[in-house]
Design a protein around this motif. Sequence first.
Motif, PDB file in Angstrom:
ATOM      1  N   ASP A 191       0.556  -8.546  -8.831  1.00 26.39           N
ATOM      2  CA  ASP A 191      -0.193  -7.972  -9.949  1.00 26.39           C
ATOM      3  C   ASP A 191      -0.921  -6.686  -9.580  1.00 26.39           C
ATOM      4  OD1 ASP A 191       0.617  -9.937 -11.649  1.00 26.39           O
ATOM      5  OD2 ASP A 191      -1.244 -11.091 -11.582  1.00 26.39           O
ATOM      6  N   ASP A 192      -1.208  -6.481  -8.284  1.00 28.03           N
ATOM      7  CA  ASP A 192      -1.946  -5.291  -7.877  1.00 28.03           C
ATOM      8  C   ASP A 192      -1.061  -4.052  -7.769  1.00 28.03           C
ATOM      9  OD1 ASP A 192      -0.586  -6.453  -5.771  1.00 28.03           O
ATOM     10  OD2 ASP A 192      -2.048  -5.834  -4.258  1.00 28.03           O
ATOM     11  N   VAL A 193       0.241  -4.194  -8.063  1.00 26.11           N
ATOM     12  CA  VAL A 193       1.191  -3.076  -8.060  1.00 26.11           C
ATOM     13  C   VAL A 193       1.073  -2.280  -6.753  1.00 26.11           C
ATOM     14  CG1 VAL A 193       2.149  -1.170  -9.416  1.00 26.11           C
ATOM     15  CG2 VAL A 193       0.792  -2.940 -10.546  1.00 26.11           C
ATOM     16  N   PRO A 194       1.450  -2.881  -5.643  1.00 25.40           N
ATOM     17  CA  PRO A 194       1.272  -2.210  -4.348  1.00 25.40           C
ATOM     18  C   PRO A 194       2.228  -1.037  -4.174  1.00 25.40           C
ATOM     19  CG  PRO A 194       2.553  -4.219  -4.084  1.00 25.40           C
ATOM     20  CD  PRO A 194       2.076  -4.200  -5.513  1.00 25.40           C
ATOM     21  N   GLY A 195       1.856  -0.119  -3.265  1.00 26.30           N
ATOM     22  CA  GLY A 195       2.755   0.951  -2.884  1.00 26.30           C
ATOM     23  C   GLY A 195       3.843   0.430  -1.970  1.00 26.30           C
ATOM     24  N   PRO A 196       4.777   1.301  -1.562  1.00 26.16           N
ATOM     25  CA  PRO A 196       5.908   0.836  -0.748  1.00 26.16           C
ATOM     26  C   PRO A 196       5.489   0.183   0.565  1.00 26.16           C
ATOM     27  CG  PRO A 196       6.324   3.046  -1.585  1.00 26.16           C
ATOM     28  CD  PRO A 196       4.899   2.732  -1.918  1.00 26.16           C
ATOM     29  N   ALA A 236       8.399   7.561  -0.772  1.00 25.28           N
ATOM     30  CA  ALA A 236       7.087   7.269  -1.352  1.00 25.28           C
ATOM     31  C   ALA A 236       7.162   6.561  -2.696  1.00 25.28           C
ATOM     32  CB  ALA A 236       6.286   8.559  -1.498  1.00 25.28           C
ATOM     33  N   GLY A 237       8.327   6.603  -3.343  1.00 22.08           N
ATOM     34  CA  GLY A 237       8.471   5.939  -4.634  1.00 22.08           C
ATOM     35  C   GLY A 237       9.361   4.715  -4.587  1.00 22.08           C
ATOM     36  N   ALA A 238       9.598   4.196  -3.401  1.00 26.58           N
ATOM     37  CA  ALA A 238      10.621   3.158  -3.218  1.00 26.58           C
ATOM     38  C   ALA A 238      10.111   1.754  -3.500  1.00 26.58           C
ATOM     39  CB  ALA A 238      11.185   3.239  -1.802  1.00 26.58           C
ATOM     40  N   VAL A 239       9.363   1.565  -4.568  1.00 24.91           N
ATOM     41  CA  VAL A 239       8.835   0.240  -4.903  1.00 24.91           C
ATOM     42  C   VAL A 239       8.730   0.099  -6.417  1.00 24.91           C
ATOM     43  CG1 VAL A 239       6.397   0.946  -4.859  1.00 24.91           C
ATOM     44  CG2 VAL A 239       7.003  -1.435  -4.353  1.00 24.91           C
ATOM     45  N   LEU A 240       8.907  -1.123  -6.871  1.00 20.76           N
ATOM     46  CA  LEU A 240       8.753  -1.443  -8.288  1.00 20.76           C
ATOM     47  C   LEU A 240       8.244  -2.872  -8.383  1.00 20.76           C
ATOM     48  CD1 LEU A 240       9.321  -0.637 -11.297  1.00 20.76           C
ATOM     49  CD2 LEU A 240      11.555  -1.727 -11.023  1.00 20.76           C
ATOM     50  N   GLU A 265      11.507   0.147   7.205  1.00 15.27           N
ATOM     51  CA  GLU A 265      10.449   1.021   6.697  1.00 15.27           C
ATOM     52  C   GLU A 265      10.831   1.484   5.299  1.00 15.27           C
ATOM     53  OE1 GLU A 265      11.937   5.204   8.707  1.00 15.27           O
ATOM     54  OE2 GLU A 265      10.354   4.051   9.675  1.00 15.27           O
ATOM     55  N   PRO A 266       9.845   1.774   4.443  1.00 16.56           N
ATOM     56  CA  PRO A 266      10.164   2.200   3.075  1.00 16.56           C
ATOM     57  C   PRO A 266      11.043   3.442   3.054  1.00 16.56           C
ATOM     58  CG  PRO A 266       7.828   1.672   3.281  1.00 16.56           C
ATOM     59  CD  PRO A 266       8.385   1.684   4.672  1.00 16.56           C
ATOM     60  N   ALA A 267      11.964   3.486   2.106  1.00 18.67           N
ATOM     61  CA  ALA A 267      12.902   4.600   2.035  1.00 18.67           C
ATOM     62  C   ALA A 267      12.223   5.899   1.616  1.00 18.67           C
ATOM     63  CB  ALA A 267      14.028   4.267   1.062  1.00 18.67           C
TER      64      ALA A 267
END
Length: 416
Positions: free
Chosen positions: A231-236, A266-270, A262-264
């Motif tokens: 619910d906290d909408v974390p970053g990658p 800076a926007g690699a999360v949903l 490692e995250p691909a």
Amino acid sequence: MRRIAIVGAGQAGLQLALGLRAAGYEVTVVSARTPEEIRGGRVLSTQLMYGPALALERELGLNLWDEETPPVEGMRISRVEAPGAAAPERAVVAALDEPARSVDQRVKTARWLELLEERGGRVEYRQVAAGELAALAAGHDLTVVASGHGPLGEVFGRDDRHSPYRAARRALACVYVHGARPDPGLPPSYLRMCGFQEAGEFFVLPALTLSGPCHILLWEGRPGGPLDCWDDVPGPGAALERSWQLLRSYAPWEYERCAGAEPADAGAVLSGSLVPVVRHPVAEVAPGSYVLGMADAVVLNDPVTGQGSNNAARCAGRYLSSVLARGERPFDRAWMHETFAGWWEHARHTTAFTNMLLDAPLPEHVQHILAAATEHPELAHRYVNGFADPADYQEWLMDADRAEACLAAVSGRVAG
């Protein structure tokens, strides 16, 4: 030249627009974001596409990333009985008859928008409110809504006959990563899924993103359970850290394979959730003026079966054929309903299969099938390849009598 407007610039809307443009139609797409904004934003989905959907892209020459995208050549589907238990020894494992592929929607839709403009299509970069649909419909021979986000989706009323849910069935989170290792016991091109008793599911699948080949880690958590923690909408980075924590507890063997990731980018999360729903396909936006809904705007499924982009591609293919066959006759309300019905004939099977997997426990006959599929390769092959065309499940999985007949036939062949 007939004028067609499409609201929404995802898989369905852009595939339809590019197909229509190739056939000489005057096409306007309304996109909420520019290609630059799409590439610079967060990932949009996991978008695994199977053979039949990929074939529709190839027919239009839109398969621009085949050489770069790692193929998904099979699946391993396992059930974990308790957190921290040893890796399951039994699983449903099979190759896909045709490789599947997952291309980051940021990569695909941004390029397709540019391609549409290069080919003479028009793109308006702006938000569209529900109240603007009447003006769009008045200025075009046909207006199609391919975006179900926010109030636009509400234009199409809920179809209670096919919509059993009023709340989300899963809390969703995915992170795109580099550096995840394959399972040494599987071909590196296989998708891996672990189902956790009463908690949800975890997937690892190969994909292509902005920075090249990668893996997607996808969580599907049952509401209120231990995997419902996004619910906290974390970053990658935070999403990957949380994934490690969950894997240490629930699937330590998968943690070992993902620990060096490692995250691909800076926007690699949903993260978030959605309520599966089927809506009526046609909306009256002014007296005697109608718009047609497509793909997620009118049939929205949970991604647990990976069907979203496949539904979108099939819908675009069906709508394209229907528009071309219409010639100069009007795109009236009856035609719109008939066009949707042609697609729903397939999409209804996808919805039924996806909804079945969302509920717990699975029907007893399905549990029998999946248990048998861990021992019988031909059954595993049919189940895994059904993801490419869920209509096949109607013949042997969704109905208890047909499932038992299928099991008896498999057992008879083995005994014989």
